[in-house]
Design an enzyme around this catalytic site. Structure first.
Site, short mmCIF file in Angstrom:
data_model
loop_
_atom_site.label_atom_id
_atom_site.label_comp_id
_atom_site.label_asym_id
_atom_site.label_seq_id
_atom_site.Cartn_x
_atom_site.Cartn_y
_atom_site.Cartn_z
N THR A 1 20.60 -9.22 3.52
CA THR A 1 19.69 -9.60 3.17
C THR A 1 20.16 -10.88 2.30
OG1 THR A 1 18.57 -7.61 2.68
CG2 THR A 1 17.60 -9.72 1.43
N GLU A 2 19.52 -12.13 2.64
CA GLU A 2 19.85 -13.25 2.06
C GLU A 2 18.19 -14.29 1.73
OE1 GLU A 2 21.94 -15.72 4.82
OE2 GLU A 2 23.72 -14.27 4.76
N THR B 1 21.78 -3.50 -2.86
CA THR B 1 21.91 -2.16 -3.88
C THR B 1 23.39 -1.96 -3.78
OG1 THR B 1 19.71 -1.38 -2.46
CG2 THR B 1 21.33 0.26 -3.74
N ARG C 1 -5.80 19.34 -18.84
CA ARG C 1 -6.65 18.50 -19.71
C ARG C 1 -8.19 18.87 -19.73
NH1 ARG C 1 -7.73 14.68 -23.45
NH2 ARG C 1 -8.68 12.59 -22.47
N GLN D 1 -3.93 7.87 -11.76
CA GLN D 1 -5.63 7.76 -11.96
C GLN D 1 -6.06 9.06 -12.76
OE1 GLN D 1 -7.25 4.71 -11.61
NE2 GLN D 1 -9.40 5.54 -11.91
N ILE D 2 -5.56 10.15 -12.31
CA ILE D 2 -6.01 11.39 -12.75
C ILE D 2 -5.52 11.47 -14.24
CG2 ILE D 2 -5.34 13.93 -12.42
CD1 ILE D 2 -5.58 13.39 -9.34
N GLU E 1 14.42 -1.93 3.42
CA GLU E 1 14.82 -1.80 4.64
C GLU E 1 13.83 -1.93 5.91
OE1 GLU E 1 17.32 1.82 5.09
OE2 GLU E 1 17.93 1.59 3.12
N SER F 1 6.51 -2.60 5.51
CA SER F 1 5.54 -1.77 6.32
C SER F 1 5.17 -2.85 7.69
CB SER F 1 4.13 -1.59 5.63
OG SER F 1 4.48 -0.36 4.65
#
Length: 395
Positions: free
Chosen positions: A135-136, A168, A274, A342-343, A369, A372
């Site tokens: 990557t660049e 990485t 909860r 959220q829960i 990598e 999507s």
């Protein structure tokens, strides 16, 4: 991790030796990773000592052949090991995955016997770490956009000049496999080759301040007349890189599985403990459905990863299967981690518990990598090519 804790579909791809190894990995993750995960997240750094310990266990050479000094395990064992580590610290898991599939993987696939003896042995034992630099600023999924140049200054001796970003293990690695332009092809395109560069030749720029995976060494560095040697025949760097990415996407998918499982487990416990409006959260149908959706998506993601690991372990082509697994698992993990947060409500948005870390960490899997969108390009091209070939046969 025992046979009883491994889902049946995974067991079909595992040997007794691999199951024994995974049990050791689970113990390592619980004793060497989990107690320090929060501290490493805050310091945004992983100690070299933990990589050394992982190397002694065999985690840095999981799929490499035993004849080369690796463990010789299949990709199901590899994915489960990465998944187990990611449940506790995805930053460590992603670093290990990159070392195995990309850094060591490229050298294993294309390196010569002398490079294997001098470098690969150390990488598989964990005494050295490997980074992989594609990557660049203008190159990532578009590997043809590489601008780093390689000049042969004398027979077999090369110098590299350029800048690499989002690498990485970019500062902490002992060697780096660098993609660079070494000339032009007969068609007038960039000829991209792979080069082995030692740490002393790298000029570190900075550790990139990322949203998630903060303990991972995501770095930028310069190459200024850096001494380098070819890895594989000249001009084959891009092809080997793409093959390594097929393996790398299995690792990213496995990290996604680990994060999703950790988030779902936390959400299930919170829902049972909860209470609101005189009831447990688990008694509200809206939350029950959210939990059910999480489990369905997680199982579907695991099944897709299993398809890719089966082909990879047999040495068969698995480009589309890895892309499908990485695409679905990464997006499912983001949804699952979001639901888990959220829960947990306001508590989930705080840094008092790791749920918000899972949420941040999962987001990278949709980008790294091959984003999507790139996975959808890979998949659709394969589908269209296959259909066109079928239609041509019919005609």
């Amino acid at each position: 991790m025992t046979p009883a804790s491994i889902a049946a579909p995974w067991l079909a791809q595992l040997s007794p030796a691999e199951i024994a190894f995974l049990k050791k990995v689970a113990h390592f993750a619980a004793t060497e990773i989990a107690p320090h995960a929060d501290a490493w997240e805050k310091s945004e750094e992983l100690p070299r000592a933990v990589f050394m310990k992982a190397g002694k266990l065999g985690l840095l050479g999981m799929t490499a052949p035993r004849a080369r000094g690796g463990q010789g395990f299949g990709y199901a064992a590899y994915a489960l090991a990465i998944r187990e580590l990611a449940k506790h610290q995805a930053a460590f898991a992603i670093d290990l995955a990159a070392h195995n599939a990309l850094g060591s993987g490229h050298l294993l696939a294309a390196g010569n016997p002398a490079q294997h003896k001098r470098v690969l042995t150390k990488l598989l034992k964990g005494t050295w770490l490997a980074a992989w630099a594609l990557t660049e600023p203008e190159a990532g999924s578009d590997s043809g956009g590489v601008q780093t140049t390689a000049t042969e200054v004398s027979p077999g001796k090369w110098e590299l000049n350029g800048f690499k970003r989002y690498i990485t293990l970019g500062r902490s690695s002992d060697i780096v496999i660098v993609m660079a332009v070494s000339g032009q092809t007969a068609e007038g395109r960039k000829e991209i080759s792979a080069f082995l560069v030692e740490r002393a030749e790298i000029i570190p720029v900075r550790k990139v301040p990322t949203c998630g995976l903060r303990a991972s060494d995501t770095a930028e560095f310069k190459l200024v007349k850096a001494k380098a040697e070819l890895v594989g025949p000249r001009g084959t760097g891009q092809a080997t890189a793409l093959a390594c990415l097929d393996k790398g996407r299995i690792g990213v998918a496995a990290v996604s599985l680990g994060l999703a499982r950790a988030a779902l487990d936390a959400a299930l416990k919170h829902a049972l403990n909860r209470r609101q409006f005189g009831k447990r959260l688990a008694d509200f149908q809206a939350l029950q459905f959210m939990l059910a959706d999480c489990e369905v998506e997680l199982r579907a993601a695991e099944a897709l990863v299993l398809q890719a690991t089966a082909l990879a372990s047999r040495g068969e082509r698995h480009t589309i299967e890895s892309s499908v697994a990485k695409l679905y698992a990464s997006e499912a993990a983001s949804r699952i981690c979001s639901r888990a947060l959220q829960i947990h409500g306001g508590y989930g948005y705080t840094r008092d518990i790791p749920v918000e870390r899972y949420w941040r960490d999962a987001r990278l899997s949709e980008i790294g990598e091959g984003s999507s969108e790139v996975q959808r390009i890979v998949i659709s091209r394969a589908l269209l090519k296959g259909t066109a070939a079928t239609l041509a046969d019919i005609r």
